[in-house]
Design a protein around this motif. Structure first.
Motif, PDB file in Angstrom:
ATOM      1  N   VAL A  53      -7.009  -0.312  -5.016  1.00 24.83           N
ATOM      2  CA  VAL A  53      -6.056   0.597  -5.640  1.00 24.83           C
ATOM      3  C   VAL A  53      -6.775   1.343  -6.762  1.00 24.83           C
ATOM      4  N   GLN A  57      -2.236   2.964 -10.969  1.00 23.31           N
ATOM      5  CA  GLN A  57      -1.788   1.805 -10.196  1.00 23.31           C
ATOM      6  C   GLN A  57      -2.747   0.630 -10.378  1.00 23.31           C
ATOM      7  N   ASN A  60      -1.965  -0.995 -13.689  1.00 24.71           N
ATOM      8  CA  ASN A  60      -0.726  -1.767 -13.580  1.00 24.71           C
ATOM      9  C   ASN A  60      -0.933  -3.061 -12.791  1.00 24.71           C
ATOM     10  N   ASN A  99       0.815   2.723  -2.904  1.00 28.64           N
ATOM     11  CA  ASN A  99       1.933   2.217  -3.689  1.00 28.64           C
ATOM     12  C   ASN A  99       1.875   0.695  -3.685  1.00 28.64           C
ATOM     13  N   GLN A 101       4.098  -2.607  -5.088  1.00 27.81           N
ATOM     14  CA  GLN A 101       5.362  -3.058  -5.671  1.00 27.81           C
ATOM     15  C   GLN A 101       5.207  -4.493  -6.149  1.00 27.81           C
TER      16      GLN A 101
END
Length: 164
Positions: A53, A57, A60, A99, A101
């Motif tokens: 990633v 992102q 995070n 993405n 999650q």
């Protein structure tokens, strides 16, 4: 051509984080994803999938994910190769994540959000009262059928329903 991947699994170890010489943040982690079937001895096997990633992102992921946490990723499969120190060609297949999650709170013991029965309740006095009412079996008037903004005001009795 279609190259799309969606995975849900647990991290096998803490993510690795680095910044490239050009200043791009990069995060690497491995997801253990259970297979749908069991082997001959009745055990469920898992695949260990390398994920990469970039940018915010990656920051995070480094901050909020750790070993054992449940995560979902959406991205694409990418293959690449390089020559290692011994001069051997190494092939790598990984998921480039568009993405990520976070499916569990970072600290489930001391988090201000509590997850009960699959519902996320923010730790505010209003929601705390609503949660207490739900746990006691009391309806919140705000969500009562008679105040339903999508209702036309007609309520059906149980014996008027078209199914048993």
């Amino acid at each position: 051509m279609i190259n799309s991947v969606t995975l849900v699994g647990r991290l096998t170890k803490d993510p690795e984080f680095r910044t490239t010489p050009s200043g791009v943040e990069v995060g690497n982690f491995t997801l253990a994803v259970n297979r749908k079937f069991t082997n001959q001895s009745g055990e469920r096997e898992a695949d260990f999938i390398n994920c990469i990633v970039f940018k915010k992102q990656a920051v995070n992921v480094n901050q909020y994910l750790s070993k054992g946490k449940l995560a979902g990723v959406v991205g694409r499969i990418q293959t690449r190769s390089y020559e290692n120190k011994e001069g051997q060609k190494v092939y790598v297949t990984e998921v480039v994540c568009d993405n990520v999650q976070f499916l569990e709170p970072k600290d489930s013991q001391n988090n201000s959000n509590s997850y009960q029965n699959g519902t996320n309740y923010q730790n505010t006095s209003n929601n705390t009262q609503n949660r207490q009412n739900v746990e006691k079996g009391q309806n919140n008037a705000k969500y009562d059928q008679h105040n339903n903004p999508f209702s036309n005001g007609n309520q059906l009795a149980d014996d008027e329903l078209p199914f048993d």
